[in-house]
Scaffold this motif. Structure first.
Motif, short mmCIF file in Angstrom:
data_model
loop_
_atom_site.label_atom_id
_atom_site.label_comp_id
_atom_site.label_asym_id
_atom_site.label_seq_id
_atom_site.Cartn_x
_atom_site.Cartn_y
_atom_site.Cartn_z
N VAL A 86 27.95 25.46 -24.13
CA VAL A 86 28.81 24.37 -24.64
C VAL A 86 29.66 23.78 -23.52
O VAL A 86 29.74 22.55 -23.36
CB VAL A 86 29.71 24.88 -25.78
CG1 VAL A 86 30.79 23.85 -26.11
CG2 VAL A 86 28.89 25.18 -27.02
N ILE A 87 30.28 24.63 -22.71
CA ILE A 87 31.13 24.13 -21.63
C ILE A 87 30.31 23.39 -20.59
O ILE A 87 30.71 22.34 -20.08
CB ILE A 87 31.91 25.30 -20.98
CG1 ILE A 87 32.92 25.88 -21.97
CG2 ILE A 87 32.63 24.82 -19.72
CD1 ILE A 87 33.65 27.11 -21.46
N SER A 88 29.12 23.91 -20.29
CA SER A 88 28.25 23.26 -19.30
C SER A 88 27.75 21.90 -19.79
O SER A 88 27.58 20.97 -19.00
CB SER A 88 27.06 24.17 -18.97
OG SER A 88 27.49 25.41 -18.46
N ALA A 89 27.52 21.80 -21.11
CA ALA A 89 26.94 20.58 -21.67
C ALA A 89 27.93 19.46 -21.89
O ALA A 89 27.54 18.29 -21.95
CB ALA A 89 26.24 20.92 -22.98
N ASP A 90 29.20 19.77 -22.03
CA ASP A 90 30.21 18.75 -22.34
C ASP A 90 31.04 18.43 -21.10
O ASP A 90 31.83 19.26 -20.65
CB ASP A 90 31.12 19.24 -23.47
CG ASP A 90 31.95 18.12 -24.07
OD1 ASP A 90 32.27 17.15 -23.35
OD2 ASP A 90 32.28 18.19 -25.27
N PRO A 91 30.90 17.21 -20.54
CA PRO A 91 31.66 16.82 -19.34
C PRO A 91 33.17 16.89 -19.53
O PRO A 91 33.93 17.09 -18.57
CB PRO A 91 31.21 15.38 -19.09
CG PRO A 91 29.88 15.27 -19.77
CD PRO A 91 29.98 16.15 -20.98
N LYS A 131 29.81 18.38 -31.69
CA LYS A 131 29.13 17.25 -31.07
C LYS A 131 27.68 17.60 -30.73
O LYS A 131 26.76 16.81 -30.98
CB LYS A 131 29.88 16.82 -29.81
CG LYS A 131 29.28 15.61 -29.11
CD LYS A 131 30.10 15.26 -27.88
CE LYS A 131 29.46 14.07 -27.16
NZ LYS A 131 30.22 13.72 -25.92
N ILE A 132 27.48 18.80 -30.17
CA ILE A 132 26.13 19.24 -29.80
C ILE A 132 25.28 19.43 -31.04
O ILE A 132 24.12 19.00 -31.10
CB ILE A 132 26.19 20.55 -28.98
CG1 ILE A 132 26.83 20.28 -27.62
CG2 ILE A 132 24.79 21.13 -28.80
CD1 ILE A 132 27.07 21.52 -26.80
N ILE A 133 25.86 20.07 -32.08
CA ILE A 133 25.13 20.28 -33.34
C ILE A 133 24.80 18.94 -33.98
O ILE A 133 23.69 18.74 -34.50
CB ILE A 133 25.97 21.14 -34.30
CG1 ILE A 133 26.12 22.56 -33.74
CG2 ILE A 133 25.30 21.19 -35.68
CD1 ILE A 133 27.03 23.44 -34.56
N GLY A 134 25.74 18.00 -33.92
CA GLY A 134 25.51 16.68 -34.50
C GLY A 134 24.37 15.95 -33.83
O GLY A 134 23.55 15.30 -34.47
N LYS A 135 24.28 16.05 -32.51
CA LYS A 135 23.21 15.40 -31.78
C LYS A 135 21.85 15.99 -32.12
O LYS A 135 20.85 15.30 -32.22
CB LYS A 135 23.46 15.52 -30.26
CG LYS A 135 24.53 14.59 -29.75
CD LYS A 135 24.63 14.70 -28.24
CE LYS A 135 25.64 13.69 -27.69
NZ LYS A 135 25.75 13.77 -26.21
#
Length: 278
Positions: A12-17, A267-271
């Motif tokens: 999660v931390i790596s994926a979200d700028p 956000k990741i789950i939504g995408k």
């Protein structure tokens, strides 16, 4: 739970700028260390409990001991670095981005990993010089330095001295530096007039203080007491605190209670759930 929780936080931390800040950079390092810690100790423990294979090879024991001690040592230093990060963020907010720039964060993390693995290498090398001729039953649920030393048939005085020295440097000094950081942090927070800002400032530190309390107490107790005592029973319970409980709780107390991380997960789950809208 420990593995999945820490992998989730890392992804999660790596994926979200938006989470690419010093605090979350150190959280990734902490999660990787927790993964190393649990991977070194827990699988073999489960193999013993479930499959009843009550044995581990000498090389396997030494490897487990080295990896676990390295992760443990590195985490002690990293927790101190994280306390310093919070100190700079709260006491010097306008200079935070300058003092905790990308290069500084990389150097802090690199120093923690290097010193932690070097400490483990020294302890492991000293153990390899010992003789193990008679008793071969480890009175513990994984290969950790104190119970392994109890099996040695040769003199372990040098090992005990090095353990105390390492515990003073990595345990006591790191804890003292963390305590000093939080003394300044609390003093600064108490001067804030806004109750809402006070609450927000305390919330950014509460998770770290909880993890430090769980982790430091157990490590210092386990590694300094065997040099002066022969009783090992309590070590199993205390070791479980930082070998099992801490890696499970860290993702929760550090990140899963954090609104920024929760929003990033959503956000990741939504995408993934609505790919046609992205």
């Amino acid at each position: 739970m420990a593995f999945v929780g820490n992998v989730l936080i890392t992804v999660v931390i790596s994926a979200d700028p938006r989470l690419h800040t010093p605090m979350y950079f150190f959280l990734i390092n902490l999660s990787v260390l927790d993964i190393c810690c649990t991977t070194a100790a827990i699988p073999k423990m489960l193999d013993i409990l479930i499959m009843k294979r009550m044995a581990i090879s000498y090389s396997g024991c030494i490897t487990q001991l080295y990896l676990f001690t390295a992760a443990l040592s590195t985490e002690l230093i990293l927790l101190t670095v994280m306390a310093y990060d919070r100190y700079v963020a709260i006491c010097f907010p306008l200079r935070y981005t300058v003092m905790m720039n990308r290069m500084a964060c990389m150097l802090f993390a690199g120093f923690a990993w290097m010193l932690g693995f070097l400490n483990s290498l020294i302890h492991t090398s000293l153990i390899l010089r010992l003789s193990f001729c008679e008793e071969d039953t480890i009175d513990h649920f994984f290969c950790e330095i104190p119970p392994v030393l109890k099996l040695a048939s040769s003199n372990t005085f040098v090992n005990d001295v090095v353990i105390v020295i390492a515990d003073v440097i990595l345990g006591m000094v790191c804890f003292l530096l963390t305590a000093i950081s939080y003394t300044y942090i609390i003093s600064t927070i108490l001067k804030i007039r806004s109750a809402e800002k006070k609450k927000k400032a305390f919330s950014t530190c509460a998770s770290h203080m909880t993890a430090v309390t769980i982790f430091y107490g157990g490590v210092i107790y386990t590694y300094i007491r065997p040099a002066f005592s022969d009783k090992m029973e309590a070590d199993k319970v205390v070791s479980a605190m930082y070998a099992i409980m801490a890696p499970v709780l860290n993702p929760i107390i550090y990140s899963l209670r954090n609104k920024e991380v929760i929003n990033a997960i959503k956000k990741i789950i939504g995408k993934r759930a609505l790919p046609q809208q992205t």
